[in-house]
Scaffold this motif. Structure first.
Motif, PDB file in Angstrom:
ATOM      1  N   LYS A  99     -99.856   7.241  61.066  1.00 44.98           N
ATOM      2  CA  LYS A  99    -100.887   6.346  60.876  1.00 44.98           C
ATOM      3  C   LYS A  99    -101.307   5.071  60.078  1.00 44.98           C
ATOM      4  CE  LYS A  99    -103.537  10.622  61.150  1.00 44.98           C
ATOM      5  NZ  LYS A  99    -104.696  10.644  63.099  1.00 44.98           N
ATOM      6  N   GLY A 100     -99.521   4.837  59.273  1.00 44.89           N
ATOM      7  CA  GLY A 100     -99.546   3.687  58.355  1.00 44.89           C
ATOM      8  C   GLY A 100     -99.257   3.940  57.106  1.00 44.89           C
ATOM      9  N   PHE A 101     -99.718   5.365  56.799  1.00 41.31           N
ATOM     10  CA  PHE A 101     -99.744   5.901  55.316  1.00 41.31           C
ATOM     11  C   PHE A 101     -98.631   5.339  54.179  1.00 41.31           C
ATOM     12  CE2 PHE A 101    -104.166   7.639  56.871  1.00 41.31           C
ATOM     13  CZ  PHE A 101    -104.535   7.090  55.150  1.00 41.31           C
ATOM     14  N   GLU A 102     -98.545   5.136  53.097  1.00 41.15           N
ATOM     15  CA  GLU A 102     -97.253   5.390  52.370  1.00 41.15           C
ATOM     16  C   GLU A 102     -97.289   7.189  51.978  1.00 41.15           C
ATOM     17  OE1 GLU A 102     -95.261   3.940  48.070  1.00 41.15           O
ATOM     18  OE2 GLU A 102     -96.928   2.952  48.973  1.00 41.15           O
ATOM     19  N   VAL A 103     -96.560   7.556  52.065  1.00 39.13           N
ATOM     20  CA  VAL A 103     -96.967   9.307  52.105  1.00 39.13           C
ATOM     21  C   VAL A 103     -95.753   9.630  51.106  1.00 39.13           C
ATOM     22  CG1 VAL A 103     -97.190  11.515  52.691  1.00 39.13           C
ATOM     23  CG2 VAL A 103     -97.904   9.550  54.105  1.00 39.13           C
ATOM     24  N   GLU A 104     -95.695  10.360  50.061  1.00 39.51           N
ATOM     25  CA  GLU A 104     -94.841  11.014  49.522  1.00 39.51           C
ATOM     26  C   GLU A 104     -94.719  12.363  49.964  1.00 39.51           C
ATOM     27  OE1 GLU A 104     -93.933  10.027  45.291  1.00 39.51           O
ATOM     28  OE2 GLU A 104     -93.699   7.669  45.957  1.00 39.51           O
ATOM     29  N   THR A 105     -93.548  13.551  49.393  1.00 44.87           N
ATOM     30  CA  THR A 105     -94.033  14.863  49.163  1.00 44.87           C
ATOM     31  C   THR A 105     -93.419  15.498  48.648  1.00 44.87           C
ATOM     32  OG1 THR A 105     -91.937  15.617  51.043  1.00 44.87           O
ATOM     33  CG2 THR A 105     -94.310  14.838  52.011  1.00 44.87           C
ATOM     34  N   ILE A 106     -93.931  17.285  47.766  1.00 46.01           N
ATOM     35  CA  ILE A 106     -93.364  17.440  47.008  1.00 46.01           C
ATOM     36  C   ILE A 106     -93.302  19.766  47.848  1.00 46.01           C
ATOM     37  CG2 ILE A 106     -93.107  16.608  45.283  1.00 46.01           C
ATOM     38  CD1 ILE A 106     -95.969  18.131  43.917  1.00 46.01           C
ATOM     39  N   ASP A 107     -92.104  19.575  47.373  1.00 43.36           N
ATOM     40  CA  ASP A 107     -92.723  21.230  47.768  1.00 43.36           C
ATOM     41  C   ASP A 107     -90.730  22.146  47.138  1.00 43.36           C
ATOM     42  OD1 ASP A 107     -93.976  23.072  50.495  1.00 43.36           O
ATOM     43  OD2 ASP A 107     -92.052  23.735  49.558  1.00 43.36           O
ATOM     44  N   ILE A 155     -88.783  11.795  55.786  1.00 44.38           N
ATOM     45  CA  ILE A 155     -90.032  12.295  55.081  1.00 44.38           C
ATOM     46  C   ILE A 155     -89.065  11.647  53.572  1.00 44.38           C
ATOM     47  CG2 ILE A 155     -91.927  13.039  54.083  1.00 44.38           C
ATOM     48  CD1 ILE A 155     -92.073  14.756  56.988  1.00 44.38           C
ATOM     49  N   ASN A 156     -90.498  10.978  52.880  1.00 41.55           N
ATOM     50  CA  ASN A 156     -90.189  10.765  51.284  1.00 41.55           C
ATOM     51  C   ASN A 156     -90.190  12.057  50.482  1.00 41.55           C
ATOM     52  OD1 ASN A 156     -89.059  10.640  48.700  1.00 41.55           O
ATOM     53  ND2 ASN A 156     -90.834   8.949  48.690  1.00 41.55           N
ATOM     54  N   ALA A 157     -89.692  13.550  50.737  1.00 46.48           N
ATOM     55  CA  ALA A 157     -89.512  14.665  50.219  1.00 46.48           C
ATOM     56  C   ALA A 157     -88.557  14.848  48.863  1.00 46.48           C
ATOM     57  CB  ALA A 157     -89.596  16.049  51.264  1.00 46.48           C
ATOM     58  N   LYS A 158     -89.176  15.689  48.026  1.00 44.69           N
ATOM     59  CA  LYS A 158     -88.879  16.576  46.988  1.00 44.69           C
ATOM     60  C   LYS A 158     -88.635  17.660  46.666  1.00 44.69           C
ATOM     61  CE  LYS A 158     -88.795  12.209  44.723  1.00 44.69           C
ATOM     62  NZ  LYS A 158     -89.519  11.290  43.155  1.00 44.69           N
ATOM     63  N   GLU A 159     -87.658  18.257  46.332  1.00 42.98           N
ATOM     64  CA  GLU A 159     -87.916  19.581  45.521  1.00 42.98           C
ATOM     65  C   GLU A 159     -88.619  19.771  44.147  1.00 42.98           C
ATOM     66  OE1 GLU A 159     -85.672  23.717  44.696  1.00 42.98           O
ATOM     67  OE2 GLU A 159     -84.382  22.172  45.736  1.00 42.98           O
TER      68      GLU A 159
END
Length: 236
Positions: A80-88, A102-106
């Motif tokens: 949808k065009g969002f700037e997204v970061e994720t953590i888990d 995906i811009n994902a980080k532990e």
């Protein structure tokens, strides 16, 4: 190499390699064992419950998806065009997301410092990371530090008091416990088994009271049975 305590990572790796049909076993200190079908971790936006769809509609600006697992919400938002970061905290989950671009980080949520997010997304009862009701204020205070002025938290949870109600509508609880929504869980998938961890299911009233103490405006957005979606927003 997968960690032996990374049940979600092991399940994701199997699914990625075409091994389907297994479940993640959820052990609880209060209830009988439950299961999470691994297929569910890979649901499309169309397959999501209304609460999750509504949360995606309400996202704005730069989004941090907390406890993103396979990144299904992040993927939908990126499209949808969002700037997204994720953590888990699952290395396997983070590695899978990174393969998707995906811009994902532990990352441990409570170890994060600073932040410039417009939306914190905490789906699949992500607010449960508080662990206990007594830790909810600390958790929301940490979340507040990560938000811009005017930012928001979108979170869902379930009032699980129905688990303790008898046929006459009375309620039995262990009076030695702080709150009926304080749980302990352990996740198991084949040979991978997590440590036991605290997890909170919070009713909307307690969430609202705690969040308002920290200056959040609190809105009950949607209810689905005993589950609900809440929006906690800061003034600009």
């Amino acid at each position: 190499m997968l960690k032996e305590n990374d049940a979600f990572g092991a399940a994701i790796a199997d699914y990625e390699n075409g091994i389907h049909g297994e479940n993640i076993i959820v052990h609880s200190d209060i209830c009988d064992d439950d299961v999470i079908p691994v297929d569910w971790l890979f649901r499309t936006e169309n397959q999501m419950p209304e609460i999750e769809k509504k949360a995606l509609e309400l996202c704005k600006g730069k989004v941090l998806d907390i406890g993103a697992c396979t990144g299904v919400h992040a993927e939908a938002l990126i499209l949808k065009g969002f700037e997204v970061e994720t953590i888990d905290v699952s290395p396997g989950a983070v590695a899978f997301q990174q393969k998707l671009g995906i811009n994902a980080k532990e990352q441990d949520f409570f170890a994060m410092t600073g932040g410039d997010y417009d939306t914190l997304l905490m789906m699949m009862n992500g607010i449960g990371i508080a662990g206990k009701l007594s830790e909810l204020e600390k958790t929301l205070f940490q979340a507040k530090k990560l938000l811009k002025p005017g930012g928001q938290i979108l979170c869902d949870s379930t009032d699980i008091k129905y688990l303790f109600e008898d046929e006459e509508g009375g309620m039995w609880v262990d009076l030695s416990t702080e709150y009926y929504g304080n749980f302990q869980f352990q996740m198991e998938y084949k040979d991978a088994k997590s440590e036991w961890f605290d997890w909170l299911y919070v009713d909307f009233g307690n969430l609202k009271t705690t969040a308002e103490k920290l200056g959040f405006n609190v809105e009950l957005v949607l209810e689905d049975g005993q589950s609900y979606l809440a929006k906690l927003s800061l003034n600009a």
